[in-house]
Design an enzyme around this catalytic site. Structure first.
Site, PDB file in Angstrom:
ATOM      1  N   ALA A 159      99.063  -3.935  16.855  1.00 21.11           N
ATOM      2  CA  ALA A 159      98.990  -5.349  17.246  1.00 21.11           C
ATOM      3  C   ALA A 159     100.011  -6.173  16.473  1.00 21.11           C
ATOM      4  CB  ALA A 159      97.577  -5.880  17.009  1.00 21.11           C
ATOM      5  N   TYR A 160     100.125  -5.930  15.184  1.00 26.15           N
ATOM      6  CA  TYR A 160     101.062  -6.685  14.347  1.00 26.15           C
ATOM      7  C   TYR A 160     102.501  -6.341  14.711  1.00 26.15           C
ATOM      8  CZ  TYR A 160     103.059  -8.774  10.117  1.00 26.15           C
ATOM      9  OH  TYR A 160     103.791  -9.547   9.239  1.00 26.15           O
TER      10      TYR A 160
END
Length: 256
Positions: A159-160
């Site tokens: 996600a990051y």
């Protein structure tokens, strides 16, 4: 006697300003003469930072708010213009990170929060900052905080990594959109930096600190002030021909 400092008479908006890189940037811009509009969720810490800057002879305004709230970011920009008459620089630095779990183990809520803060937050800021800069003869400059994770899989969560890739994409697209309008837009490709958010990540895994240090050819993590100095330079006149750039501030992590 007029103020001869490089940023005298200019106004800079800094998000994520209550700690870490944002706090360091608040001091750096104010020390160079800029009036700083400081945005973060932690209002009391922001107000304490404003008092420190004012006690040192600077000008500062606290705007409590979450970058995921587009209306609040519009109000922050409006507050800057109301207080100081203009907006010359923006350092869109607010971010959110979580433990580097495999993709299938990341909760939906964590994914949404990661994207909301890191991607939507930058979007919300730029879409309200840019119209003000377009209305100024002098244009402006924007710096967005990306990450080494914007260039490759780093061990951070999927996600990051996805979010920081998006920040870099938005930065390049905006640089192309507004290049002839006098607005420069750049990103910092930041390596591991010893911030409060990073300390929370490190606390979840005792081996992470050494791994992050080893990722840098300097074999250390950055201090927030080192990243803030890069943002200050990109906003300044010395970077007048720099736009659409992904500037590494990573101790050489992306060089090898």
């Amino acid at each position: 006697m007029s103020d001869q400092r490089p940023m005298a008479g200019r106004v800079a908006m800094i998000t994520g300003a209550s700690s870490g890189i944002g706090e360091a940037a608040a001091h750096a811009f104010a020390d160079e003469g800029a009036a700083v509009v400081l945005v973060a969720r932690r209002g009391e810490r922001l107000r304490a930072l404003v008092r420190k800057i004012e006690d040192s002879g600077g000008r500062a305004l606290a705007v409590e708010g979450d970058v995921t709230d587009s209306g609040r970011m519009r109000e922050a920009v409006e507050a800057a213009v109301e207080a100081y008459g203009r907006l010359d620089h923006a350092f869109n630095n607010a971010g959110y990170a979580s433990a580097g779990l495999p993709l299938h183990e990341i909760d939906d809520d964590v994914f949404r929060r990661t994207m909301d803060v890191n991607v939507t937050g930058v979007w919300n800021c730029m879409r309200h900052q840019i119209p003000v800069m377009l209305g100024q003869d002098s244009g402006g400059s924007i710096v967005n905080t990306a990450s080494v994770a914007a260039t490759r899989a780093t061990g951070a969560s999927a996600a990051y990594v996805a979010a920081k890739h998006a920040v870099l994409g938005m930065t390049r697209a905006a640089a192309a959109d507004y290049g002839t309008a006098g607005i420069r837009v750049n990103a910092l490709v930041v390596g591991a930096t010893r911030t409060e958010m990073m300390e929370e990540v490190l606390a979840q895994d005792a081996g992470l600190e050494q791994r992050f240090a080893d990722d840098s050819v300097q074999k250390r993590m950055a201090a927030p002030s080192e990243v803030a100095a890069a943002a200050l330079w990109l906003c300044g006149d010395g970077a007048s021909y720099v736009t659409g750039a992904a500037m590494p501030v990573d101790g050489g992590a992306t060089a090898v």
